[in-house]
Write an enzyme that holds these catalytic residues in place. Structure first.
Site, PDB file in Angstrom:
ATOM      1  N   ASP A  11       0.840  -1.207   0.000  1.00  0.00           N
ATOM      2  CA  ASP A  11       0.000   0.000   0.000  1.00  0.00           C
ATOM      3  C   ASP A  11       0.874   1.256   0.000  1.00  0.00           C
ATOM      4  O   ASP A  11       0.358   2.380  -0.085  1.00  0.00           O
ATOM      5  CB  ASP A  11      -1.004  -0.002   1.157  1.00  0.00           C
ATOM      6  CG  ASP A  11      -0.346  -0.045   2.524  1.00  0.00           C
ATOM      7  OD1 ASP A  11       0.886  -0.222   2.587  1.00  0.00           O
ATOM      8  OD2 ASP A  11      -1.058   0.105   3.531  1.00  0.00           O
TER       9      ASP A  11
ATOM     10  N   LYS B 124      -1.330  -9.244   2.960  1.00  0.00           N
ATOM     11  CA  LYS B 124      -0.555  -8.805   4.120  1.00  0.00           C
ATOM     12  C   LYS B 124      -1.392  -7.793   4.889  1.00  0.00           C
ATOM     13  O   LYS B 124      -2.078  -6.976   4.268  1.00  0.00           O
ATOM     14  CB  LYS B 124       0.767  -8.167   3.681  1.00  0.00           C
ATOM     15  CG  LYS B 124       1.591  -7.613   4.865  1.00  0.00           C
ATOM     16  CD  LYS B 124       3.018  -7.275   4.477  1.00  0.00           C
ATOM     17  CE  LYS B 124       3.204  -5.939   3.809  1.00  0.00           C
ATOM     18  NZ  LYS B 124       2.703  -4.771   4.605  1.00  0.00           N
TER      19      LYS B 124
ATOM     20  N   GLU C  95       9.288  -4.317  10.277  1.00  0.00           N
ATOM     21  CA  GLU C  95       9.739  -3.053   9.683  1.00  0.00           C
ATOM     22  C   GLU C  95      10.250  -2.074  10.739  1.00  0.00           C
ATOM     23  O   GLU C  95       9.625  -1.900  11.799  1.00  0.00           O
ATOM     24  CB  GLU C  95       8.583  -2.388   8.905  1.00  0.00           C
ATOM     25  CG  GLU C  95       8.980  -1.024   8.341  1.00  0.00           C
ATOM     26  CD  GLU C  95       7.997  -0.447   7.334  1.00  0.00           C
ATOM     27  OE1 GLU C  95       6.972  -1.090   7.040  1.00  0.00           O
ATOM     28  OE2 GLU C  95       8.278   0.660   6.833  1.00  0.00           O
TER      29      GLU C  95
END
Ligand code: KIV
Length: 289
Positions: free
Chosen positions: A66, A135, A204
């Site tokens: 995204d 995801k 992340e």
């Protein structure tokens, strides 16, 4: 060089010139054996057919992230990204690839309401794109949803640490896990996601030692971005690593300087157009002899 020719007459959503060769969810999961991954997993983002064609031979996983909100649409964050955007770009990436497993991000607002809402959104993404996995961001709070999806035929990749869809709550995109409490939270989030049935997890923007602890603790592959080289695999936003943007996070390595190359090419083109040096006879159609 393209690895195959697209069949534009049938517009098939899942071109497989080498039948049965697309990487599967069990194959990715099986790359980690007994908490170790001998062959690290290669993952990059892709949003378009042509980029997917170019990246596919080199990647195990292509992520229709995204992040396309900022990279393609110039939006200020991933928050405004819609299911429709993800479906359109997901289908293009599936059409442009045949080897990598394609996973599509579930956009903000399409899954947090309830497991049922998440299933409806994931089913739409899978039907409209032909992708094999989705995801979604979040830890313990998303465990019940991940469990619901994975028991109903939707393979899920988790995403913990810096979760960009939560930027308004986090207050920015800084690295996570600098305090003991935050580090413990990331670890328990990741465990919850793995226990709920995710087949791999993106970690992340976290402190390196936490990424390593996570990688050693989880049985599923941990794909790092701004994490550690010791993770089971790595992912980057392709446009970042190609050097298309002037400003990138610390964790991005630029493998090219495409911004400079595009600028040079555009300037040369503009100069030739103004000087009437383009097109030359090589680019024009001569009359019939
Ligand atoms: O949206 C995205 O591109 C991502 C990657 C940065 C992992 O989630």
């Amino acid at each position: 060089m393209s690895t195959f020719t697209l069949d534009t007459s049938t517009s098939r959503a899942n071109p497989t010139p080498v039948r049965g060769k697309r990487t599967t969810v069990p194959a990715i999961r099986a790359r980690k054996v007994g908490f170790t991954t001998a062959d690290p997993i290669v993952m990059l983002t892709a949003y378009t057919m042509r980029m997917a064609q170019l990246l596919d031979p080199h990647c195990d996983l292509l992520l229709v992230g995204d992040s396309l909100g900022q990279v393609i649409y110039g939006l200020p964050s991933t928050v405004p990204v819609t299911l429709e955007m993800m479906c359109n770009h997901g289908a293009a990436v599936v059409r442009g690839s045949w080897h990598a497993l394609v996973a599509v991000d579930m956009p903000f607002g399409s899954y947090e309401g309830s497991p049922e809402q998440a299933f409806a959104s994931a089913a739409r993404i899978m039907k409209e794109t032909g992708c094999a996995a989705v995801k979604l961001e979040g830890g313990e709070a998303m465990a019940a949803t991940i469990d619901f999806l994975s028991k109903r035929g939707v393979p899920v990749i988790g995403h913990v640490g810096l979760t960009p869809q939560a930027v308004n709550q986090l207050g920015g995109y800084g690295a996570r896990g600098r305090s003991d409490a935050e580090a413990a939270h990331i670890l328990s989030d990741a465990r919850a996601v793995a226990d709920a049935g995710a087949f791999c997890i993106v970690a992340e923007g976290i402190v390196e030692t936490i990424a390593e602890e996570l990688t050693d603790a989880l049985a599923i592959p941990v794909i790092g971005i701004g994490a550690s080289a010791r993770c089971d695999g790595q992912v980057l936003v392709t446009e970042d690593m190609l050097g298309l943007f002037e400003r990138t996070p610390r964790f991005v390595k630029r493998y090219d300087d495409l911004a400079a190359r595009v600028t040079d090419a555009a300037a040369t083109y503009a100069g030739e157009v103004k000087a009437r040096a383009f097109p030359t006879p090589d680019q024009t159609y001569p009359p019939k002899p």
